[in-house]
Design an enzyme around this catalytic site. Structure first.
Site, PDB file in Angstrom:
ATOM      1  N   GLY A   1       0.713  -5.198   0.833  1.00 17.66           N
ATOM      2  CA  GLY A   1      -0.378  -5.210  -0.244  1.00 17.66           C
ATOM      3  C   GLY A   1      -0.291  -6.031  -1.486  1.00 17.66           C
ATOM      4  O   GLY A   1      -0.840  -6.668  -1.955  1.00 17.66           O
TER       5      GLY A   1
ATOM      6  N   GLU B   1      -0.030  -9.665  -0.785  1.00 15.84           N
ATOM      7  CA  GLU B   1      -1.522  -9.962  -0.648  1.00 15.84           C
ATOM      8  C   GLU B   1      -2.235 -10.388  -1.784  1.00 15.84           C
ATOM      9  O   GLU B   1      -2.958 -10.935  -2.143  1.00 15.84           O
ATOM     10  CB  GLU B   1      -2.099  -9.091   0.290  1.00 15.84           C
ATOM     11  CG  GLU B   1      -1.609  -8.919   1.837  1.00 15.84           C
ATOM     12  CD  GLU B   1      -2.269  -8.093   2.518  1.00 15.84           C
ATOM     13  OE1 GLU B   1      -2.872  -8.237   3.841  1.00 15.84           O
ATOM     14  OE2 GLU B   1      -2.120  -6.833   2.348  1.00 15.84           O
TER      15      GLU B   1
ATOM     16  N   ALA C   1       0.781  -1.084   0.065  1.00 17.36           N
ATOM     17  CA  ALA C   1      -0.045   0.096   0.003  1.00 17.36           C
ATOM     18  C   ALA C   1       0.802   1.200  -0.160  1.00 17.36           C
ATOM     19  O   ALA C   1       1.977   1.214   0.448  1.00 17.36           O
ATOM     20  CB  ALA C   1      -1.052   0.052   1.289  1.00 17.36           C
TER      21      ALA C   1
ATOM     22  N   GLU D   1       4.338  -5.222   7.314  1.00 14.93           N
ATOM     23  CA  GLU D   1       3.588  -4.268   8.003  1.00 14.93           C
ATOM     24  C   GLU D   1       3.867  -3.991   9.402  1.00 14.93           C
ATOM     25  O   GLU D   1       3.632  -2.883   9.932  1.00 14.93           O
ATOM     26  CB  GLU D   1       1.916  -4.760   7.862  1.00 14.93           C
ATOM     27  CG  GLU D   1       1.401  -4.420   6.461  1.00 14.93           C
ATOM     28  CD  GLU D   1       1.827  -5.827   5.594  1.00 14.93           C
ATOM     29  OE1 GLU D   1       1.035  -5.854   4.509  1.00 14.93           O
ATOM     30  OE2 GLU D   1       2.538  -6.463   5.714  1.00 14.93           O
TER      31      GLU D   1
HETATM   32  N1  T1G Z   1       4.614   3.374  -0.072  1.00 17.37           N
HETATM   33  C1  T1G Z   1       5.084   4.751  -0.411  1.00 17.37           C
HETATM   34  N2  T1G Z   1       6.227   5.056  -0.955  1.00 17.37           N
HETATM   35  C2  T1G Z   1       7.134   3.873  -0.866  1.00 17.37           C
HETATM   36  C3  T1G Z   1       6.896   2.768  -0.462  1.00 17.37           C
HETATM   37  C4  T1G Z   1       5.210   2.396  -0.039  1.00 17.37           C
HETATM   38  N3  T1G Z   1       4.891   1.274   0.348  1.00 17.37           N
HETATM   39  N4  T1G Z   1       7.770   1.859  -0.624  1.00 17.37           N
HETATM   40  C5  T1G Z   1       8.776   2.481  -1.087  1.00 17.37           C
HETATM   41  N5  T1G Z   1       8.410   3.866  -1.102  1.00 17.37           N
HETATM   42  C6  T1G Z   1       9.244   5.103  -1.736  1.00 17.37           C
HETATM   43  C7  T1G Z   1      10.132   5.528  -0.606  1.00 17.37           C
HETATM   44  O1  T1G Z   1       9.616   6.303   0.222  1.00 17.37           O
HETATM   45  C8  T1G Z   1      11.333   6.049  -1.558  1.00 17.37           C
HETATM   46  O2  T1G Z   1      10.978   7.210  -2.048  1.00 17.37           O
HETATM   47  C9  T1G Z   1      11.329   5.115  -2.827  1.00 17.37           C
HETATM   48  O3  T1G Z   1       9.965   4.571  -2.784  1.00 17.37           O
HETATM   49  C10 T1G Z   1      12.235   4.109  -3.039  1.00 17.37           C
HETATM   50  O4  T1G Z   1      12.228   3.412  -1.719  1.00 17.37           O
HETATM   51  C11 T1G Z   1      -2.787  -3.555   2.840  1.00 17.37           C
HETATM   52  C12 T1G Z   1      -1.538  -2.189   4.596  1.00 17.37           C
HETATM   53  C13 T1G Z   1      10.598  -1.740  -1.348  1.00 17.37           C
HETATM   54  C14 T1G Z   1      12.089  -2.617   0.075  1.00 17.37           C
HETATM   55  O5  T1G Z   1       6.303  -1.732   4.155  1.00 17.37           O
HETATM   56  O6  T1G Z   1      10.462  -1.590   2.366  1.00 17.37           O
HETATM   57  O7  T1G Z   1       0.875  -2.861   2.247  1.00 17.37           O
HETATM   58  O8  T1G Z   1      12.586   8.798  -0.890  1.00 17.37           O
HETATM   59  O9  T1G Z   1      14.486   4.099  -1.151  1.00 17.37           O
HETATM   60  O10 T1G Z   1      16.177   0.546  -0.584  1.00 17.37           O
HETATM   61  O11 T1G Z   1      -1.605  -4.822   4.062  1.00 17.37           O
HETATM   62  O12 T1G Z   1      11.321   0.642   0.090  1.00 17.37           O
HETATM   63  O13 T1G Z   1      12.710   8.029  -3.463  1.00 17.37           O
HETATM   64  O14 T1G Z   1      10.862   9.548  -2.698  1.00 17.37           O
HETATM   65  O15 T1G Z   1      13.266   2.360   0.170  1.00 17.37           O
HETATM   66  O16 T1G Z   1      15.220  -0.102  -2.972  1.00 17.37           O
HETATM   67  C15 T1G Z   1       3.898  -2.611   3.095  1.00 17.37           C
HETATM   68  C16 T1G Z   1       7.959  -0.361   2.159  1.00 17.37           C
HETATM   69  C17 T1G Z   1       3.230  -1.397   3.028  1.00 17.37           C
HETATM   70  C18 T1G Z   1       7.384  -1.677   2.090  1.00 17.37           C
HETATM   71  C19 T1G Z   1      12.690  -0.865  -1.674  1.00 17.37           C
HETATM   72  N6  T1G Z   1       4.957  -2.491   2.551  1.00 17.37           N
HETATM   73  N7  T1G Z   1       9.294  -0.386   1.143  1.00 17.37           N
HETATM   74  O17 T1G Z   1      13.879  -0.240  -0.931  1.00 17.37           O
HETATM   75  O18 T1G Z   1      14.163   1.963  -1.917  1.00 17.37           O
HETATM   76  S1  T1G Z   1       1.625  -1.558   4.216  1.00 17.37           S
HETATM   77  C20 T1G Z   1       6.266  -2.092   2.816  1.00 17.37           C
HETATM   78  C21 T1G Z   1      10.317  -0.888   1.455  1.00 17.37           C
HETATM   79  C22 T1G Z   1       0.733  -2.418   3.373  1.00 17.37           C
HETATM   80  C23 T1G Z   1      -1.346  -3.719   3.034  1.00 17.37           C
HETATM   81  C24 T1G Z   1      -0.534  -3.032   3.993  1.00 17.37           C
HETATM   82  C25 T1G Z   1      11.280  -0.534   0.446  1.00 17.37           C
HETATM   83  C26 T1G Z   1      11.719  -1.547  -0.629  1.00 17.37           C
HETATM   84  P1  T1G Z   1      11.925   8.569  -2.384  1.00 17.37           P
HETATM   85  P2  T1G Z   1      13.609   2.950  -1.129  1.00 17.37           P
HETATM   86  P3  T1G Z   1      15.183   0.522  -1.662  1.00 17.37           P
END
Ligand code: T1G
Length: 708
Positions: free
Chosen positions: A107, A110, A69, A130
């Site tokens: 997500g 999922e 998400a 999450e």
């Molecule tokens: N949402 C918004 N922005 C995101 C994002 C996300 N999920 N993931 C990454 N970004 C942005 C980040 O801020 C950065 O932006 C750019 O992408 C590159 O990321 C319904 C509720 C995927 C392993 O927790 O762990 O799904 O600084 O520098 O080192 O159940 O990003 O360039 O402007 O980190 O290669 C669950 C979160 C969400 C994964 C990549 N997902 N992301 O790492 O690049 S909750 C997460 C990461 C959810 C559902 C629930 C990492 C990455 P900017 P980066 P990276």
């Protein structure tokens, strides 16, 4: 057969060889931001109703499948999609194959779990992280994953939030096929064609066979709750996640989904989730240096050298080898070099014994670390990190030697934790190639990597150092050149107040209890015993020699002079039984405290827990504001990243400045001002803190007042 194309901005639908290909294209990581879910639903409905389509593929454009998400949307009002995508997938009349590369997280996974089949390239990473941002999988993950891989394996993935490599995901049963080769799209279409006519469609929600495993381990959920008690202290998300997986075993699918939705709602705007979201974005923001051109041509660092084979040097060499870099470890003393390599081997063997590293990986890393005894042997390295004794004359001698031998264009970095980078650089004819790269102890474990910008450090050297830190798995953070740079400088007042409160009557074990209850894994006095009281003793002696007004800590000094150096001597602030790290309160320490305060005539008094917490942390907040005033740090959130990853600050509290912001700059300022009256100059309020207090400004959003 005509290839029909329906364009939406974030999701594309194309028909190729009777397969409907749904491509999610929302750079940089295909987060499920506004419009993405609706786009996917439209495409699924398109494919379902298109007679030319026998099956569908869901795939991500760019470097990833779907990273979950859009975290930026949390806490904000947002329109709910017509129907959950998973629902549409569950009712799809045609099979849908998730084709995974890069990340399938939250997500994203999922969505894949709601597809009928999942294939992935070997380098893909899958997970439900999450819990790391204070929530739980809210898109059916807590109900589908246990049905696919069993409750135990699902719990481990959901409670740890770890990213699982595709081969392991295959072994667990998440992935149906690993796809070799580079053309995932082609392979996915071929796979979809192979299974297009298979019925019934395998819906994960219908699986029950793996849930039965829970019957063989009736205490599974209680056991997991107990196992995370220490690490998950103060947090709700891990326990709500466990409750949801338990529901998957004990309740019908839709009831479990309802419970998941309800508990997700409880967590989304919790203080814990807000703080962890702040930390997530702060750790991304810290990489950016305003004013540094984005298109700088940076030298490629393919290999490195480390000068000094002591504990730090060895740990730094391991950091490079751990990320596949060839590294030369130089020490003029063959004995120290031999011991250094031995210590590295022992560290790796400990990891192998613990199962966190394979013997094969250990061997591979050891071959990447080459011990050398001469400067000439490292002359060709792209970068060198000096990690010798923290004495300026020694540093300058090493840098002038490096200047003589290192090839043109080589980067010269110092691991000093406090000494003047400009003075070190002045020992060379290429100060523009010199910067500080300050590792934390143990260097191969701690993620904070302070990059110190000298007056003559070139933008290329600065950017290359920041990039190098990320390349070896660290979180690079900018620091200006000043005594103690940023992280240690904010920590020094904390250490001083820690020592002074004991002089005034606070008990070491009381201070430790307060900080453990606040969320630290271990209290500061017990931490001192772990790292050794002699380390800071030498620093205090050096500072007292250089500055007569320096406030030493006579109680700690006395303990050191008695040979109580901490765990390594069986006694420090606490006593330790053989091979047991449990701190035991020792009356002998009380006697030392009583005699020192008696000699100094310091009146004794009681301390409230709140006073202890605030004296320690407000002193650092005040110093952090001073550092921002001087422009030695770029953002308050950078300082928080350093405290979270360098000093074990409890992550669910967001960080030092984020936590202080929760109290408010005005209240922090008022207290600091009171202590200024009572204790004098060391508590002089920073001008920035005063300004934020008067303007109602935010501590966590404070920026450094000078540009790079
Ligand atoms: N949402 C918004 N922005 C995101 C994002 C996300 N999920 N993931 C990454 N970004 C942005 C980040 O801020 C950065 O932006 C750019 O992408 C590159 O990321 C319904 C509720 C995927 C392993 O927790 O762990 O799904 O600084 O520098 O080192 O159940 O990003 O360039 O402007 O980190 O290669 C669950 C979160 C969400 C994964 C990549 N997902 N992301 O790492 O690049 S909750 C997460 C990461 C959810 C559902 C629930 C990492 C990455 P900017 P980066 P990276």
């Amino acid at each position: 057969m005509a290839n029909a194309t329906v364009e939406t901005p974030l999701v594309r639908f194309e028909v190729e060889d009777s397969i409907g290909v749904i491509t999610i294209d929302n750079p940089p990581v295909n987060a499920l931001g506004p419009g993405v879910r609706d786009g996917i639903i439209e495409a699924l409905e398109q494919g379902a109703s298109d007679a030319a389509v026998s099956a569908m593929v869901m795939i991500g454009a760019g470097r990833s499948f779907i990273a979950g998400a859009d975290i930026r949307q949390f806490g904000k009002p947002r329109p709910n999609p017509k129907r959950p995508v998973a629902d549409v997938l569950d009712h799809s009349p045609k099979p849908v194959v998730a084709a995974i590369h890069g990340y399938a997280l939250g997500g994203g996974l999922e969505h894949a779990l709601a597809c009928h089949y999942r294939i992935a390239v070997p380098s893909a990473k899958l997970g439900l992280p999450e819990v790391l941002i204070g929530i739980l999988p809210g898109g059916g993950g807590t109900q589908r994953l246990p049905r696919l891989i069993g409750p135990k394996a699902a719990l481990e993935m959901i409670v740890s939030g770890r990213h699982v490599p595709a081969p392991e995901a295959k072994a667990l049963g998440i992935i149906d096929e690993i796809v070799e080769g580079t053309d995932l799209r082609r392979a996915a279409i071929a796979f979809a064609q192979r299974i297009a006519d298979r019925r019934p469609l395998p819906r994960v929600r219908d699986r029950g066979d793996r849930l039965a495993e829970a019957a063989r381990e009736p205490d599974l959920f209680e056991t997991v709750r107990k196992s995370i008690a220490r690490k998950a202290r103060g947090q709700k998300a891990p326990y709500h996640s466990i409750a949801c997986v338990e529901a998957a075993v004990t309740m019908p699918f839709d009831t479990g989904i309802e419970m998941e939705r309800r508990l997700f709602g409880e967590l989304e705007n919790s203080e814990e989730a807000k703080a962890l979201r702040y930390a997530f974005f702060a750790e991304r923001e810290v990489a950016k240096i305003p004013g540094l051109p984005k298109d700088l041509a940076l030298p490629e660092i393919k290999n490195a050298a480390v000068v000094g084979a002591g504990t730090m040097g060895g740990g730094i060499a391991m950091s490079f080898a751990d990320y596949g870099f060839a590294v030369k470890l130089l020490d003029a003393s063959p004995e120290i070099l031999r011991k250094g390599i031995e210590r590295i081997r022992d560290n790796y063997q400990t990891s192998v014994k613990r199962g966190s590293l394979t013997a094969a990986d250990m061997d591979k890393r050891l071959t990447l670390i080459e011990p050398v005894e001469s400067y000439e042997a490292i002359a060709d390295c792209d970068a060198v990190i000096e990690a010798v004794f923290e004495e300026m004359p020694v540093k300058k001698e090493v840098f002038s030697r490096l200047d003589q031998v290192m090839k043109p264009g080589a980067l010269l970095f110092s691991n000093t934790s406090a000494l003047d980078i400009d003075e070190i650089a002045a020992a060379t004819t290429r100060p523009e190639a010199v910067a500080g790269t300050h590792f934390f102890v143990p260097a191969n474990v701690m993620k904070t990597f302070e990059v110190v910008n000298g007056a003559q450090t070139s933008p290329v050297t600065l950017a290359a150092a920041m990039q190098l830190g990320r390349a070896i798995g660290k979180i690079s953070a900018y620091a200006g050149n000043c005594d103690g740079f940023v992280a240690n400088r904010t920590r020094i007042p904390f250490n001083l107040e820690q020592g002074l409160m004991v002089e005034e009557g606070a008990r070491p074990e009381q201070v430790d209890r307060v900080m453990v209850e606040f969320g630290y894994p271990v209290g500061p006095f017990a931490v001192n015993d772990m790292s050794g009281l002699d380390i800071s003793y030498a620093t205090r002696k050096r500072r007292a020699a250089a500055d007569p007004s320096y406030r030493s800590l006579p109680i700690t000094d006395r303990l050191v002079e008695m040979g109580r150096l901490g765990q390594k001597t069986g006694a420090g602030w606490y006593r330790y039984r053989n091979n047991d790290r449990t701190p035991i309160v020792d009356p002998e320490v009380d006697a030392v405290i009583a005699s020192v305060v008696g000699e100094l005539g310091i009146p004794q008094r009681q301390f409230s827990d709140e006073e202890i917490l605030r004296r320690l942390l407000f002193s650092s907040v005040n110093e952090a504001c001073r550092i921002l005033e001087e422009g030695k740090a770029l953002r308050a959130s950078d300082i928080d990243v350093m405290w979270l990853n360098g000093f074990g600050f409890p992550r669910y509290r967001g960080g030092l400045m984020y936590w202080a912001d929760g109290i408010g700059a005005r209240e922090v300022y008022n207290q600091v001002a009171i202590w200024h009256q009572r204790y004098g100059a060391r508590w002089r309020p920073s001008a920035l803190l005063q300004q934020l207090a008067e303007s109602g400004g935010s501590l966590r959003e404070a920026k450094g007042l000078a540009s790079v």
